[in-house]
Design an enzyme around this catalytic site. Structure first.
Site, short mmCIF file in Angstrom:
data_model
loop_
_atom_site.label_atom_id
_atom_site.label_comp_id
_atom_site.label_asym_id
_atom_site.label_seq_id
_atom_site.Cartn_x
_atom_site.Cartn_y
_atom_site.Cartn_z
N ARG A 28 -5.81 0.97 -9.44
CA ARG A 28 -6.58 0.01 -10.25
C ARG A 28 -7.71 -0.61 -9.43
O ARG A 28 -8.76 -0.93 -9.96
CB ARG A 28 -5.67 -1.14 -10.73
CG ARG A 28 -4.86 -0.79 -11.96
CD ARG A 28 -4.05 -1.99 -12.47
NE ARG A 28 -2.93 -1.47 -13.25
CZ ARG A 28 -1.66 -1.49 -12.87
NH1 ARG A 28 -1.31 -2.05 -11.72
NH2 ARG A 28 -0.73 -0.97 -13.63
N CYS A 51 18.62 1.03 -13.84
CA CYS A 51 19.43 -0.04 -14.43
C CYS A 51 19.86 0.32 -15.85
O CYS A 51 20.83 -0.24 -16.37
CB CYS A 51 18.64 -1.35 -14.48
SG CYS A 51 17.84 -1.73 -12.93
N VAL A 88 10.11 14.35 1.73
CA VAL A 88 9.54 14.07 3.05
C VAL A 88 10.69 14.11 4.06
O VAL A 88 11.72 13.45 3.88
CB VAL A 88 8.83 12.70 3.07
CG1 VAL A 88 8.41 12.32 4.48
CG2 VAL A 88 7.61 12.75 2.14
#
Length: 461
Positions: A28, A51, A88
């Site tokens: 942004r 959740c 990674v």
């Protein structure tokens, strides 16, 4: 300046809440011509709600994709080079590069960075138990885990489930399995479920779970998971008993996933999470940030670092990191430790310190517990609510609140969360101007009834 013709490269390790909100926020602030963003995610999904998994398993949320806030395609449309199924495997801090492996092909390659975000999340605690890897034993960390569990539930020959652990995940999964028509036993190491509450409040949760038909076995360690001739799970064993099981769900909690950071020599705290400054920079590293379930955060009530893996914090961390990595300025001051949950229609809420937390950091306190109702006693649907409040001895500063009750209990804890953040005393709280009408609360809100009692006790001492 960097090698990329004046264009900097931000590398993000981990594509869930903290990582992708950091990437989105940085984007942004800086367009693709200024900042290249590469994000690595070892799983199949990005920006999903872990959740929500118990509610999907239990059937309250119909579709897996309902839990995905932003798809990989949506991230890529914003010029984020997102590499899924890419893990990674090494951070080279001195060389400012990361090594990543394609999970499918095994091919490895290095990617250099000017700025790095570590958002590796948490890993479920898998007990070192014989049989813990047997088919039919499930963790619930990712959407893949949720799907695997749902598949097992729909194929299971029998209807017996054992949940190991009675924290948030354990309690929520127990309810989900009841909703799926399973007989549920919960085996819990603690003396009561919900160790994030004091045991006297945990007892209320215990009673509610038994009321749902859940068998609670407290104060017991699982010693092994037994398998049948087909290799699938058949029972969970403790020192004293065996509990037959067609499916086992592990809800023992999570630890920070910081093996990469540790290998790279980055600073970790007492709980194994990365340590950052207020801008979420990894301490001692100007161009590396970390957030989400892999970091430790400051508890504003105790003044000490704590490990609190919650999606609310992860998203805030991502905002802060993305703002800073994108050239702006933001900080994350810390948490007061607010969390809510439910088991059927029982709502469970807590914020601040438990008795043992206060003792551990050397705070002396007064504790009070009150019974009240969610609405005016004469208004239809009024239901009981128990509020426990801790206040510092002498000063009367609010230290913590726990609430267990039916409808209207959980979100009331937010009053206390704001009071803790503002460092109010219980005396000051008694004057809070809270919303009142008979359908919403008694004339004295339950939180204020507790504050009055605590203020009297502080004055008396």
């Amino acid at each position: 300046m960097s090698m990329h013709q004046g264009r900097e490269r931000l590398v993000v390790v981990g594509g869930d809440a903290a990582g992708m909100s950091a990437a989105s926020q940085a984007r942004r602030l800086k367009g693709p011509e200024e900042l290249e963003i590469v994000a690595f995610e070892r799983g199949h999904f990005t920006s999903f709600s872990a959740c929500g998994i118990p509610y999907w398993v239990g059937g309250a949320v119909p579709e897996r994709d309902d839990l995905i806030a932003r798809t990989p395609e949506e991230h890529r449309a914003r010029d984020i080079d997102l590499r899924l199924r890419t893990e990674v495997t090494e951070l080279d801090v001195a060389g400012q590069r990361v090594r990543a492996r394609d999970v499918e092909s095994g091919a490895e390659s290095w990617t250099s960075y000017d700025k790095l975000v570590i958002a590796t999340g948490a890993r479920p605690v898998r007990p070192e138990l014989p049989g813990a890897d047997a088919p039919g034993v499930h963790g619930v960390q990712t959407l893949d885990d949720g799907q695997a569990l749902i598949d097992t539930l729909s194929r299971a020959k029998g209807r017996r489930a054992v949940v190991v652990g009675a924290g948030y995940i354990g309690v929520e999964m127990a309810e989900a399995l009841i909703d799926r028509g399973f007989e549920v036993t919960v085996v819990n190491r603690g003396e009561q479920p919900m160790s994030t509450l004091d045991p006297d409040m945990g007892r209320l949760v215990h009673r509610a779970m038994e009321g749902l038909g859940i068998t609670m076995v407290n104060g017991t360690e699982v010693t092994k998971i037994l398998t049948g001739t087909d290799g699938r799970v058949r029972a969970v064993a403790t020192q004293h008993a065996e509990y037959p099981a067609d499916v086992v769900v592990l809800g023992i909690g999570v630890r920070p996933e910081t093996a990469l950071a540790r290998a790279a020599g980055l600073p970790l705290g007492a709980h194994g999470g990365l340590l950052t400054d207020l801008a979420m920079r990894v301490r001692g590293h100007q161009n590396i940030w970390a957030g989400g379930d892999c970091v430790e955060v400051l508890n504003l009530v105790s003044g000490q670092e704590q490990y609190v893996p919650l999606g609310t914090h992860a998203n805030k961390h991502g905002q802060v990191i993305g703002t800073n990595a994108g050239g702006g300025y933001a900080t994350f001051p810390g948490v007061v430790g607010t969390a809510v949950s439910k088991v059927c229609d029982l709502e469970i809420a807590r914020t601040g310190l438990r008795e043992k937390d206060a003792r551990r950091v050397g705070l002396e306190f007064e504790a009070v517990t009150i019974e009240s109702t969610s609405r005016a006693g004469y208004y239809p649907g009024a239901s009981p609510m128990t509020v426990k409040m801790l206040a510092e001895r002498r000063t009367g500063r609010l230290l913590g609140v726990q609430i267990v009750g039916r409808e209207g209990a959980a979100k009331r804890v937010d009053i206390a969360a704001v009071a803790l953040t503002a460092r109010l005393t219980v005396e000051q709280m008694t004057a809070l101007d809270l919303g009142y009408a008979p359908p919403f609360s008694p004339v004295w809100d339950p939180v204020l009834v507790a504050a009055r009692k605590a203020a009297r006790k502080v004055r008396g001492s």
